[in-house]
Scaffold this motif. Sequence first.
Motif, PDB file in Angstrom:
ATOM      1  N   ARG A  35       5.838  -1.839  -4.594  1.00  0.00           N
ATOM      2  CA  ARG A  35       5.411  -2.293  -3.260  1.00  0.00           C
ATOM      3  C   ARG A  35       3.968  -1.913  -2.937  1.00  0.00           C
ATOM      4  N   CYS A  36       3.172  -1.623  -3.946  1.00  0.00           N
ATOM      5  CA  CYS A  36       1.759  -1.304  -3.715  1.00  0.00           C
ATOM      6  C   CYS A  36       0.948  -2.584  -3.573  1.00  0.00           C
ATOM      7  N   TYR A  37      -0.216  -2.451  -2.931  1.00  0.00           N
ATOM      8  CA  TYR A  37      -1.168  -3.551  -2.787  1.00  0.00           C
ATOM      9  C   TYR A  37      -2.514  -3.081  -3.301  1.00  0.00           C
ATOM     10  N   THR A 157      -0.179   0.361   7.855  1.00  0.00           N
ATOM     11  CA  THR A 157       0.377   0.422   6.503  1.00  0.00           C
ATOM     12  C   THR A 157       1.535  -0.552   6.346  1.00  0.00           C
ATOM     13  N   LYS A 158       2.355  -0.693   7.377  1.00  0.00           N
ATOM     14  CA  LYS A 158       3.448  -1.674   7.326  1.00  0.00           C
ATOM     15  C   LYS A 158       2.901  -3.084   7.172  1.00  0.00           C
ATOM     16  N   GLN A 159       1.758  -3.364   7.819  1.00  0.00           N
ATOM     17  CA  GLN A 159       1.145  -4.687   7.656  1.00  0.00           C
ATOM     18  C   GLN A 159       0.742  -4.930   6.207  1.00  0.00           C
ATOM     19  N   TYR A 160       0.295  -3.872   5.509  1.00  0.00           N
ATOM     20  CA  TYR A 160      -0.035  -4.024   4.098  1.00  0.00           C
ATOM     21  C   TYR A 160       1.213  -4.146   3.227  1.00  0.00           C
ATOM     22  N   HIS A 161       2.321  -3.527   3.625  1.00  0.00           N
ATOM     23  CA  HIS A 161       3.585  -3.760   2.915  1.00  0.00           C
ATOM     24  C   HIS A 161       3.954  -5.246   3.015  1.00  0.00           C
ATOM     25  N   GLU A 162       3.800  -5.799   4.224  1.00  0.00           N
ATOM     26  CA  GLU A 162       4.110  -7.213   4.428  1.00  0.00           C
ATOM     27  C   GLU A 162       3.123  -8.100   3.673  1.00  0.00           C
TER      28      GLU A 162
END
Length: 199
Positions: A35-37, A157-162
């Motif tokens: 789940r990394c970006y 950070t949740k936005q980057y998970h999405e």
Amino acid sequence: MVKVYSIDSVTPVVHPTAYVHPTAVLIGDVIVGPRCYVGPLACLRGDFGRLVLQEGANVQDTCVMHGFPGTDTVIEIDGHIGHGAVLHGCHIGRNAMVGMNAVVMDGAQIGESSIVAAAAFVKAGMIVPPSSLVVGAPARVMRTLREDELAWKITGTKQYHELTERSLRSMREVEALTEVEPDRVRVDAAMTDSHKHKQ
């Protein structure tokens, strides 16, 4: 296709649930967890030390990660590295954030849930306690983070998970249009529709 290079028979590892932009460069001993970006033009050079992104970490566009031989540069779970930041031989704690264009040097340790402000310069060997706000060049611990500041970081950070999920699902290289469509969809509207379809 992501630019991935082996060196001395050591090849980067990218978990299938991670998203690495095709213009990013991964060299050698790089481990990108679930789940990394990893954003456009990021450069992760594991040609000396090891680079580790733990689950849910994000390394945004034009960031650089590198280290000296025998060192590990680590971003723990949900670590958040802003545009243009440089990490060299350091350790970023769980749920910590490094702001845009900040530099974190060798042996520095950023404590869990801390925030390093944009353009800060964290000197080699600096130890930052958990939940701290770090500012300046050279950086200093200003104070303990407030709950609203920590909540703001967690939301980002949740936005980057999405974004990881959106990128895996829908990002494609295409030709640019030559004019704007009359009913052009906004990205934020598309994000909302995508979220509805997941529920």
